[in-house]
Design a protein around this motif. Structure first.
Motif, mmCIF file in Angstrom:
data_model
loop_
_atom_site.group_PDB
_atom_site.id
_atom_site.type_symbol
_atom_site.label_atom_id
_atom_site.label_comp_id
_atom_site.label_asym_id
_atom_site.label_seq_id
_atom_site.Cartn_x
_atom_site.Cartn_y
_atom_site.Cartn_z
ATOM 1 N N UNK A 31 0.866 -1.179 0.000
ATOM 2 C CA UNK A 31 0.000 0.000 0.000
ATOM 3 C C UNK A 31 0.900 1.226 0.000
ATOM 4 N N UNK A 32 0.681 2.129 -0.949
ATOM 5 C CA UNK A 32 1.520 3.322 -1.014
ATOM 6 C C UNK A 32 2.982 2.987 -1.220
ATOM 7 N N UNK A 33 3.245 1.926 -2.004
ATOM 8 C CA UNK A 33 4.601 1.482 -2.314
ATOM 9 C C UNK A 33 5.370 1.016 -1.075
ATOM 10 N N UNK A 34 4.628 0.595 -0.041
ATOM 11 C CA UNK A 34 5.234 0.026 1.158
ATOM 12 C C UNK A 34 4.710 -1.395 1.348
ATOM 13 N N UNK A 35 5.575 -2.295 1.788
ATOM 14 C CA UNK A 35 5.115 -3.642 2.130
ATOM 15 C C UNK A 35 4.741 -3.677 3.597
ATOM 16 N N UNK A 36 3.542 -4.191 3.877
ATOM 17 C CA UNK A 36 3.039 -4.268 5.246
ATOM 18 C C UNK A 36 2.632 -5.694 5.576
ATOM 19 N N UNK A 37 2.739 -6.055 6.861
ATOM 20 C CA UNK A 37 2.093 -7.277 7.331
ATOM 21 C C UNK A 37 0.593 -7.017 7.261
ATOM 22 N N UNK A 290 -5.212 -25.811 6.350
ATOM 23 C CA UNK A 290 -6.169 -25.569 7.443
ATOM 24 C C UNK A 290 -5.444 -25.644 8.779
ATOM 25 N N UNK A 291 -4.599 -26.640 8.925
ATOM 26 C CA UNK A 291 -3.848 -26.787 10.177
ATOM 27 C C UNK A 291 -2.976 -25.565 10.434
ATOM 28 N N UNK A 292 -2.388 -25.002 9.372
ATOM 29 C CA UNK A 292 -1.516 -23.834 9.554
ATOM 30 C C UNK A 292 -2.292 -22.601 9.976
ATOM 31 N N UNK A 293 -3.438 -22.346 9.346
ATOM 32 C CA UNK A 293 -4.185 -21.154 9.736
ATOM 33 C C UNK A 293 -4.703 -21.282 11.162
ATOM 34 N N UNK A 294 -5.129 -22.473 11.534
ATOM 35 C CA UNK A 294 -5.593 -22.684 12.912
ATOM 36 C C UNK A 294 -4.447 -22.537 13.903
ATOM 37 N N UNK A 295 -3.272 -23.036 13.538
ATOM 38 C CA UNK A 295 -2.105 -22.902 14.415
ATOM 39 C C UNK A 295 -1.702 -21.430 14.565
ATOM 40 N N UNK A 296 -1.724 -20.689 13.468
ATOM 41 C CA UNK A 296 -1.366 -19.274 13.521
ATOM 42 C C UNK A 296 -2.355 -18.473 14.357
ATOM 43 N N UNK A 297 -3.644 -18.745 14.169
ATOM 44 C CA UNK A 297 -4.655 -18.008 14.929
ATOM 45 C C UNK A 297 -4.577 -18.343 16.412
ATOM 46 N N UNK A 298 -4.318 -19.621 16.726
ATOM 47 C CA UNK A 298 -4.195 -20.012 18.130
ATOM 48 C C UNK A 298 -2.997 -19.325 18.777
ATOM 49 N N UNK A 299 -1.896 -19.224 18.041
ATOM 50 C CA UNK A 299 -0.717 -18.529 18.564
ATOM 51 C C UNK A 299 -1.016 -17.055 18.781
ATOM 52 N N UNK A 300 -1.657 -16.422 17.808
ATOM 53 C CA UNK A 300 -1.998 -15.009 17.934
ATOM 54 C C UNK A 300 -2.875 -14.779 19.155
ATOM 55 N N UNK A 301 -3.887 -15.630 19.323
ATOM 56 C CA UNK A 301 -4.808 -15.483 20.445
ATOM 57 C C UNK A 301 -4.079 -15.673 21.776
ATOM 58 N N UNK A 370 7.129 -15.172 13.242
ATOM 59 C CA UNK A 370 7.812 -13.907 13.506
ATOM 60 C C UNK A 370 6.879 -12.717 13.265
ATOM 61 N N UNK A 371 6.083 -12.791 12.204
ATOM 62 C CA UNK A 371 5.134 -11.710 11.925
ATOM 63 C C UNK A 371 4.114 -11.583 13.044
ATOM 64 N N UNK A 372 3.623 -12.712 13.515
ATOM 65 C CA UNK A 372 2.612 -12.697 14.570
ATOM 66 C C UNK A 372 3.196 -12.138 15.866
ATOM 67 N N UNK A 373 4.368 -12.591 16.235
ATOM 68 C CA UNK A 373 4.983 -12.110 17.478
ATOM 69 C C UNK A 373 5.302 -10.615 17.406
ATOM 70 N N UNK A 374 5.825 -10.153 16.293
ATOM 71 C CA UNK A 374 6.141 -8.724 16.173
ATOM 72 C C UNK A 374 4.873 -7.883 16.183
ATOM 73 N N UNK A 375 3.777 -8.427 15.643
ATOM 74 C CA UNK A 375 2.509 -7.695 15.643
ATOM 75 C C UNK A 375 1.973 -7.527 17.062
#
Length: 393
Positions: A31-37, A290-301, A370-375
């Motif tokens: 967005x606006x020539x910037x890469x964002x998570x 499916x397992x990856x998205x569930x794992x990522x969401x569980x980590x974020x939560x 890493x993206x999730x933890x930094x967020x």
């Protein structure tokens, strides 16, 4: 709208909506020539941009062009439409399915057409706007029950059922605002006991809920045929655009020949049908997504809770809200994160009560740890640095 714009300007807030994305919006975006998570996309399994999905869409364009050019009843039928519907029906293990050109319009036209002034529609208070608009169009008596409270729902149904010719219970399989799920067995039992139909909106459930992403019925071990009407959209996990209804053959045949939003609408673009069909095949062949998205969401939560953030009732399957407590605070937090390279949208009043204004994070199978933890670190730091009156911590 002008007053809101002026007030935001006075507070130094940019408009967080309608920002143009310069490429495929997945775990990251430009967005606006910037890469964002990126946490602002329903691209749950990373299939929007998958080379196989894009090839399927391109092949359909090469064969049929970019449009169905007419109502399917009149002259717009293409082989891909029937193939997609057969695959959707097989996904649920039901007899038939019907694809509509818009997800929102699917609920509006089906509810508006199926029910009438002598009927009752009982729905979750957090149900999607498309369902409430369809219920309003139908002229049926409409009763909302407290979010995800099956006991409150049964109390309302027991009181109102006798006066209604027909009754329909409408719930979501995965609620888009809160990221939680209903107790499906309770609602199935309730519908049978009170001679009511049960409709489940699986827009955010397909590919996310259940061990292999089949949805809320897989999560609870319920035979999908126990639900009378399955609704879903093609714009999220399936990377297309449109909606569908799945159920018994008589229901689908009746809708195909009488639902205004199908009979009088142009058919789905062949490329979108082909893309959704290919994405559905990949979902079934690659359950590790499916397992990856569930794992990522569980980590974020988990990390969000450990950081003291209010995540409401999220089940940690793909949608995790961070409840801020004021619309101004949510807008400021969203802007602060955007400046740090994180794209997440605020949900403000009147979409939710001001006291539950929030940021809504959509996780995907493609986000890294890493993206999730930094967020989470960035959210925690931004909220800790805000004045309590602006962003309650």
């Amino acid at each position: 709208m002008e007053l809101i714009r002026e007030a935001a300007g006075a507070l130094g807030l940019e408009n967080p909506f309608f920002r143009p994305h310069e490429g495929i919006a997945g775990a990251t975006t430009r967005i606006g020539n910037r890469e964002l998570i990126n946490y602002g996309s329903y691209n749950y399994l990373g299939l929007n941009g998958d080379a196989r999905v894009m090839r399927a869409a391109q092949a359909a364009i090469d064969r049929h062009g970019v449009s169905a050019s007419a109502s399917r009843m009149v002259s717009g039928e293409r082989p891909g439409h029937a193939a997609l519907e057969q695959a959707l029906a097989a996904h649920y293990g039901v007899e038939a399915a019907l694809a509509f050109v818009s997800g929102h319009a699917t609920n509006v036209t089906v509810l508006g057409h199926l029910m009438g002034p002598r009927d009752l529609i009982l729905h979750d208070a957090a149900i999607h706007n498309s369902c409430t608009e369809g219920a309003r169009l139908s002229g049926a008596r409409r009763i909302a029950f407290a979010h995800n409270d099956w006991q409150a729902a049964e109390k309302e149904l027991a009181t109102a059922r006798r006066a209604a010719r027909r009754a329909l219970i409408v719930i979501e399989g995965h609620y888009s605002m809160d990221g939680d799920i209903p107790d499906l067995p309770r609602f199935v039992e309730m519908a049978r006991r009170h001679d009511a139909w049960l409709m489940v909106d699986e827009a955010h459930g397909m590919g996310v809920v259940g061990r292999t992403g089949h949805g809320i019925h897989e999560h609870w071990g319920v035979d999908a045929r126990e639900v009378d009407i399955w609704m879903g959209t093609l714009s999220k996990t399936l990377s297309g655009c449109g909606g569908y209804i799945a159920g018994n053959a008589d229901l689908i045949a009746w809708l195909k020949h009488s639902a205004p939003g199908f009979v009088y609408s142009v058919g789905m673009a062949p490329a979108l049908a082909a893309a959704a069909l290919e994405a559905l095949a990949i979902l079934q062949a690659e359950p590790e997504r499916v397992a990856r998205v569930q794992r990522n969401a569980a980590l974020f939560l988990r990390l969000a809770k450990e950081a003291g953030l209010d995540t409401g009732t999220s089940a940690g399957l793909a949608i995790v809200p961070v409840i801020v407590g004021s619309s101004v605070g949510a807008a400021r937090l969203s802007q602060a994160l955007f400046e740090q390279g994180i794209n997440v949208q605020p949900i403000l009043y009147p979409a939710v009560p001001d006291s539950s204004a929030r940021l809504r994070f959509f996780l995907s199978s493609e986000h890294s740890e890493a993206q999730i933890r930094s967020t989470i670190d960035a959210v925690q730091a931004a909220m800790a640095g805000a004045r309590p009156a602006e962003i309650p911590g």
